[in-house]
Design a protein around this motif. Structure first.
Motif, PDB file in Angstrom:
ATOM      1  N   MET A 131       0.836  -1.194   0.000  1.00  0.00           N
ATOM      2  CA  MET A 131       0.000   0.000   0.000  1.00  0.00           C
ATOM      3  C   MET A 131       0.873   1.247   0.000  1.00  0.00           C
ATOM      4  SD  MET A 131      -3.079  -1.198   0.036  1.00  0.00           S
ATOM      5  CE  MET A 131      -4.119   0.175   0.561  1.00  0.00           C
ATOM      6  N   GLY A 132       0.426   2.258  -0.750  1.00  0.00           N
ATOM      7  CA  GLY A 132       1.088   3.548  -0.708  1.00  0.00           C
ATOM      8  C   GLY A 132       2.372   3.594  -1.505  1.00  0.00           C
ATOM      9  N   THR A 133       3.343   4.343  -0.996  1.00  0.00           N
ATOM     10  CA  THR A 133       4.584   4.613  -1.724  1.00  0.00           C
ATOM     11  C   THR A 133       5.694   3.671  -1.285  1.00  0.00           C
ATOM     12  OG1 THR A 133       5.253   6.232  -0.062  1.00  0.00           O
ATOM     13  CG2 THR A 133       3.953   7.036  -1.930  1.00  0.00           C
ATOM     14  N   ILE A 134       6.817   3.760  -1.992  1.00  0.00           N
ATOM     15  CA  ILE A 134       8.009   3.010  -1.584  1.00  0.00           C
ATOM     16  C   ILE A 134       8.772   3.874  -0.584  1.00  0.00           C
ATOM     17  CG2 ILE A 134      10.179   1.981  -2.345  1.00  0.00           C
ATOM     18  CD1 ILE A 134       8.914   1.496  -5.050  1.00  0.00           C
ATOM     19  N   ASN A 135       8.686   3.491   0.678  1.00  0.00           N
ATOM     20  CA  ASN A 135       9.370   4.238   1.724  1.00  0.00           C
ATOM     21  C   ASN A 135      10.007   3.253   2.705  1.00  0.00           C
ATOM     22  OD1 ASN A 135       7.175   3.208   3.147  1.00  0.00           O
ATOM     23  ND2 ASN A 135       6.028   5.141   3.055  1.00  0.00           N
ATOM     24  N   GLN A 136      10.522   3.793   3.775  1.00  0.00           N
ATOM     25  CA  GLN A 136      11.194   2.927   4.751  1.00  0.00           C
ATOM     26  C   GLN A 136      10.251   1.850   5.270  1.00  0.00           C
ATOM     27  OE1 GLN A 136      14.571   3.089   5.990  1.00  0.00           O
ATOM     28  NE2 GLN A 136      13.866   1.052   6.562  1.00  0.00           N
ATOM     29  N   GLN A 137       8.993   2.208   5.519  1.00  0.00           N
ATOM     30  CA  GLN A 137       8.031   1.229   6.027  1.00  0.00           C
ATOM     31  C   GLN A 137       7.787   0.118   5.011  1.00  0.00           C
ATOM     32  OE1 GLN A 137       4.157   2.820   6.861  1.00  0.00           O
ATOM     33  NE2 GLN A 137       3.404   0.939   7.800  1.00  0.00           N
ATOM     34  N   ALA A 138       7.682   0.485   3.741  1.00  0.00           N
ATOM     35  CA  ALA A 138       7.450  -0.515   2.693  1.00  0.00           C
ATOM     36  C   ALA A 138       8.593  -1.516   2.638  1.00  0.00           C
ATOM     37  CB  ALA A 138       7.282   0.172   1.338  1.00  0.00           C
ATOM     38  N   MET A 139       9.826  -1.015   2.798  1.00  0.00           N
ATOM     39  CA  MET A 139      10.971  -1.932   2.746  1.00  0.00           C
ATOM     40  C   MET A 139      11.087  -2.755   4.023  1.00  0.00           C
ATOM     41  SD  MET A 139      14.057  -0.446   0.521  1.00  0.00           S
ATOM     42  CE  MET A 139      14.440   0.935   1.549  1.00  0.00           C
ATOM     43  N   LEU A 206      14.542   3.613  -4.447  1.00  0.00           N
ATOM     44  CA  LEU A 206      15.563   2.818  -3.777  1.00  0.00           C
ATOM     45  C   LEU A 206      16.833   3.629  -3.563  1.00  0.00           C
ATOM     46  CD1 LEU A 206      15.147  -0.615  -5.625  1.00  0.00           C
ATOM     47  CD2 LEU A 206      14.374  -0.019  -3.324  1.00  0.00           C
ATOM     48  N   LYS A 207      17.189   4.434  -4.577  1.00  0.00           N
ATOM     49  CA  LYS A 207      18.391   5.262  -4.470  1.00  0.00           C
ATOM     50  C   LYS A 207      18.205   6.347  -3.417  1.00  0.00           C
ATOM     51  CE  LYS A 207      21.344   8.288  -7.231  1.00  0.00           C
ATOM     52  NZ  LYS A 207      21.558   8.884  -8.582  1.00  0.00           N
ATOM     53  N   GLU A 208      17.046   7.002  -3.435  1.00  0.00           N
ATOM     54  CA  GLU A 208      16.789   8.083  -2.500  1.00  0.00           C
ATOM     55  C   GLU A 208      16.780   7.599  -1.056  1.00  0.00           C
ATOM     56  OE1 GLU A 208      16.194  11.610  -2.826  1.00  0.00           O
ATOM     57  OE2 GLU A 208      17.423  10.959  -4.512  1.00  0.00           O
ATOM     58  N   LEU A 209      16.227   6.414  -0.832  1.00  0.00           N
ATOM     59  CA  LEU A 209      16.158   5.904   0.536  1.00  0.00           C
ATOM     60  C   LEU A 209      17.541   5.713   1.125  1.00  0.00           C
ATOM     61  CD1 LEU A 209      13.231   3.326   0.309  1.00  0.00           C
ATOM     62  CD2 LEU A 209      13.327   5.372   1.749  1.00  0.00           C
ATOM     63  N   GLN A 210      18.499   5.335   0.286  1.00  0.00           N
ATOM     64  CA  GLN A 210      19.853   5.177   0.803  1.00  0.00           C
ATOM     65  C   GLN A 210      20.467   6.532   1.124  1.00  0.00           C
ATOM     66  OE1 GLN A 210      22.459   2.777  -1.589  1.00  0.00           O
ATOM     67  NE2 GLN A 210      24.288   3.649  -0.659  1.00  0.00           N
ATOM     68  N   LEU A 211      20.190   7.525   0.287  1.00  0.00           N
ATOM     69  CA  LEU A 211      20.821   8.830   0.465  1.00  0.00           C
ATOM     70  C   LEU A 211      20.309   9.563   1.695  1.00  0.00           C
ATOM     71  CD1 LEU A 211      20.876  10.069  -3.245  1.00  0.00           C
ATOM     72  CD2 LEU A 211      22.775   9.144  -1.889  1.00  0.00           C
ATOM     73  N   ILE A 212      18.991   9.378   1.988  1.00  0.00           N
ATOM     74  CA  ILE A 212      18.415  10.164   3.085  1.00  0.00           C
ATOM     75  C   ILE A 212      18.613   9.503   4.438  1.00  0.00           C
ATOM     76  CG2 ILE A 212      16.682  11.145   1.554  1.00  0.00           C
ATOM     77  CD1 ILE A 212      14.629   9.291   2.727  1.00  0.00           C
ATOM     78  N   ASN A 213      19.047   8.246   4.466  1.00  0.00           N
ATOM     79  CA  ASN A 213      19.256   7.554   5.734  1.00  0.00           C
ATOM     80  C   ASN A 213      20.744   7.527   6.053  1.00  0.00           C
ATOM     81  OD1 ASN A 213      16.689   6.040   6.908  1.00  0.00           O
ATOM     82  ND2 ASN A 213      16.524   6.115   4.672  1.00  0.00           N
TER      83      ASN A 213
END
Length: 594
Positions: A131-139, A206-213
């Motif tokens: 559900m929703g977007t690809i974010n930290q919770q989705a992963m 996927l790329k953005e999640l690595q950069l912001i964490n």
């Protein structure tokens, strides 16, 4: 003949009862009757995310898989629906709907991990629904991907120097294509003011999640990204708007397309079209296409391994399947041989060579049947079994041929020589000059016997045995003939002995010739097995190289993409994997040449 599919709705394939997974015999029975190749699409995701709705659409139905509209998970275990493939004639579309992951009622993620692993192992296209977007919770919810190397083995005995987690080549050849479906998606697909496709959004996210964490989660994200890329080289993403207002979701399966959001309707149509056109036939290592019985065997092997506390092993599953199919291939080949010989052979044959020629043709076809139906015949044990059974069948036919010839010749002797025996009993030849009359009559009857067709391989032996049994009768007629002198009688006795010796020598030569023919046939059989086996091994080698080249191409593509994105560390890992794979391919080619 292709089997007909009569599944009006889904059926539970793998039951999940009190945390224990069990294959449903009724579903396995349905699979065992389906001979067509299968495209297997499995869907996995959290409960209450609309998985079953998409599967019903793929089945072309509004109802089928249960749609949950409450906080409870409706689907338990793995459910199966087999329907004719709408775009691939002669293929079956197998839809696997899984129980929702993260169900609070279960309270244990162990079963979720196994359900996830089974869906990966059994499918050719793996759909992850969230559900929703690809974010930290989705992963975080998709952490089951990182568990795969702890749940699945590709080889029964991996090389001690080979890290199976790091080298994904074996997994890539077995694993399905990956499709991520994002439900109730509300964002605009764009980045830096530029529009994005769903696939580009997946890569970008996927790329953005690595950069912001920048905390400890970063390493987990990198591992997750590597697992997605390593296990699923081919990836696709679809986004779906909310179909209707939340209050109407409970009646979703009853609503017409006109009552749903037009964007959602088009998105579902695009998803189904992609699945129908791009999902591949489920294929095992070596290019073996999966049909119903093969899928049945895979289900049993994997579920039994999990139930016994072992890790499902892809190599073991293929070998177990090969055992079943190769045994059946032997029986199929033998049945073909028997059918062909039954149609072609009329016993007794005129000569042994005639029978052996028919055997050779039928044997060649039987070997072809086996070669087409068998795979992964380790140490060629099943082909050796086939050769042994074909040799026995040949020997049995030779024995039957001899018996048929003996019966035929004995019957002819009875018909042809019985009148002569009656004349002897009547004393017709017990008179002066009777011996010469008897000999002349005997020669005439022998000529008549020789002229009879299809006496078979025992013709001479049966005749000589008969004549030898009548030597005392012949000698009595000779001795009572008063017109012959003692000297003439002695000469006649010697002539008869010489004739008998000549006949015995002729039979000995014939026996030697038959033995030579049998030896020649055995050598031809060996050469035929070797010829067809060599051709199959070459085809298998070419298929293996194609699979390795495909894996290498996927890794090269991934490395190029990583370089473009600047993932230098991940690129080095991927580069090492490519070098390892290239080394393996060079070694295999070198072994083949040598």
């Amino acid at each position: 003949m292709a089997s007909e599919i009569h599944m009006t709705g889904p059926m539970c394939l793998i039951e999940n009862t009190n945390g224990r997974l069990m294959a449903n015999p009724e579903a396995l029975k349905i699979l065992s009757a389906i001979t067509q190749p299968m495209v297997v699409v499995a869907i996995v995701g959290l409960y209450r995310t609309g998985k079953s709705y998409l599967m019903n659409k793929l089945a072309g139905k509004k109802k089928g898989f249960s749609l949950g509209s409450t906080v409870q998970s409706h689907t338990k275990g793995i459910w199966m629906w087999c329907v004719p493939h709408p775009k691939k004639p002669g293929h079956i579309l197998v839809l696997l709907d899984t129980e929702g992951l993260g169900d609070v009622e279960k309270g244990d993620n162990q079963n979720d991990s196994w359900i996830f692993a089974l869906a990966v192992l059994l499918s050719s296209t793996f759909v992850y629904n969230s559900m929703g977007t690809i974010n930290q919770q989705a992963m975080d919810q998709l952490y089951y991907v990182t568990e795969l190397t702890h749940r699945i083995r590709s080889k029964s005995s991996p090389d001690e120097n080979e890290n199976e987690v790091e080298d994904s080549a074996d997994f890539v050849s077995f694993f399905p294509d990956f499709v991520w479906t994002l439900r109730d998606f509300s964002l605009d697909l764009e980045a830096d003011g530029q529009p994005l496709t769903p696939d580009e959004y997946l890569t970008y996210s996927l790329k953005e999640l690595q950069l912001i964490n920048e905390d400890e989660k970063t390493q987990e994200i990198i591992i997750f990204q590597l697992c997605i890329r390593k296990f699923f080289p081919k990836k696709k993403c679809f986004v779906f708007d909310r179909p209707v207002h939340r209050r109407k979701l409970a009646q979703l399966e009853k609503l017409q397309d006109e009552e749903l959001d037009p964007e959602f309707v088009q998105q579902v149509a695009d998803f189904c079209s992609y699945i129908f056109s791009n999902s591949k036939t489920k294929t095992l290592s070596g290019g073996i296409q999966v049909n119903g019985p093969r899928l049945e065997s895979l289900v049993l092997t994997y579920v039994n391994a999990i139930s016994s506390g072992d890790l499902p092993c892809m190599e073991n599953a293929v070998l177990a399947l090969a055992q079943i199919e190769n045994s059946a291939a032997v029986q199929k080949a033998i049945a073909h041989y028997e059918q062909q010989m039954g149609q072609k052979v009329q016993l007794p044959t005129e000569s042994l060579q005639e029978l052996l020629d028919l055997h050779r043709d039928s044997e060649r076809e039987a070997i072809e049947v086996f070669i087409r139906s068998s795979f992964k015949d380790v140490d060629h044990l099943f082909q050796k079994e086939l050769a042994a059974q074909l040799d026995k069948k040949r020997d049995d036919f030779c024995k039957q041929n001899q018996e048929a010839s003996s019966d035929r010749c004995s019957g002819l002797l009875q018909v042809i020589f019985s009148p002569l025996e009656e004349e002897v009993k009547a004393g017709i030849y017990s008179k002066p000059g009777g011996y010469r009359l008897f000999v002349q009559k005997l020669q005439d009857l022998k000529k008549k016997y020789y002229e009879e067709p299809r006496k078979g391989t025992q013709a001479e032996e049966i005749l000589q045995t008969y004549l030898k049994s009548k030597e005392s009768m012949t000698d009595a007629i000779l001795q009572t003939d008063q017109t012959l002198t003692e000297k003439e009688k002695e000469i006649e006795v010697e002539r008869v002995k010489a004739e008998s010796a000549q006949a015995s020598a002729k039979m000995l030569q014939e026996m030697q010739r038959k033995n030579e023919q049998m030896m020649e046939q055995k050598e031809r059989s060996y050469q035929e097995h070797l010829k067809q086996l060599t051709e199959k091994m070459e085809n298998d080698r070419v298929q293996l190289l194609k699979e390795q080249e495909r894996t290498l191409a996927l890794k090269l593509q991934e490395q190029e993409r990583l370089l473009q994105e600047g993932f230098q560390k991940e690129s080095r890992i991927m580069k090492n994997e490519i070098q390892d794979l290239q080394t393996k391919m060079r070694r295999r080619k070198a072994c083949t040449i040598s």
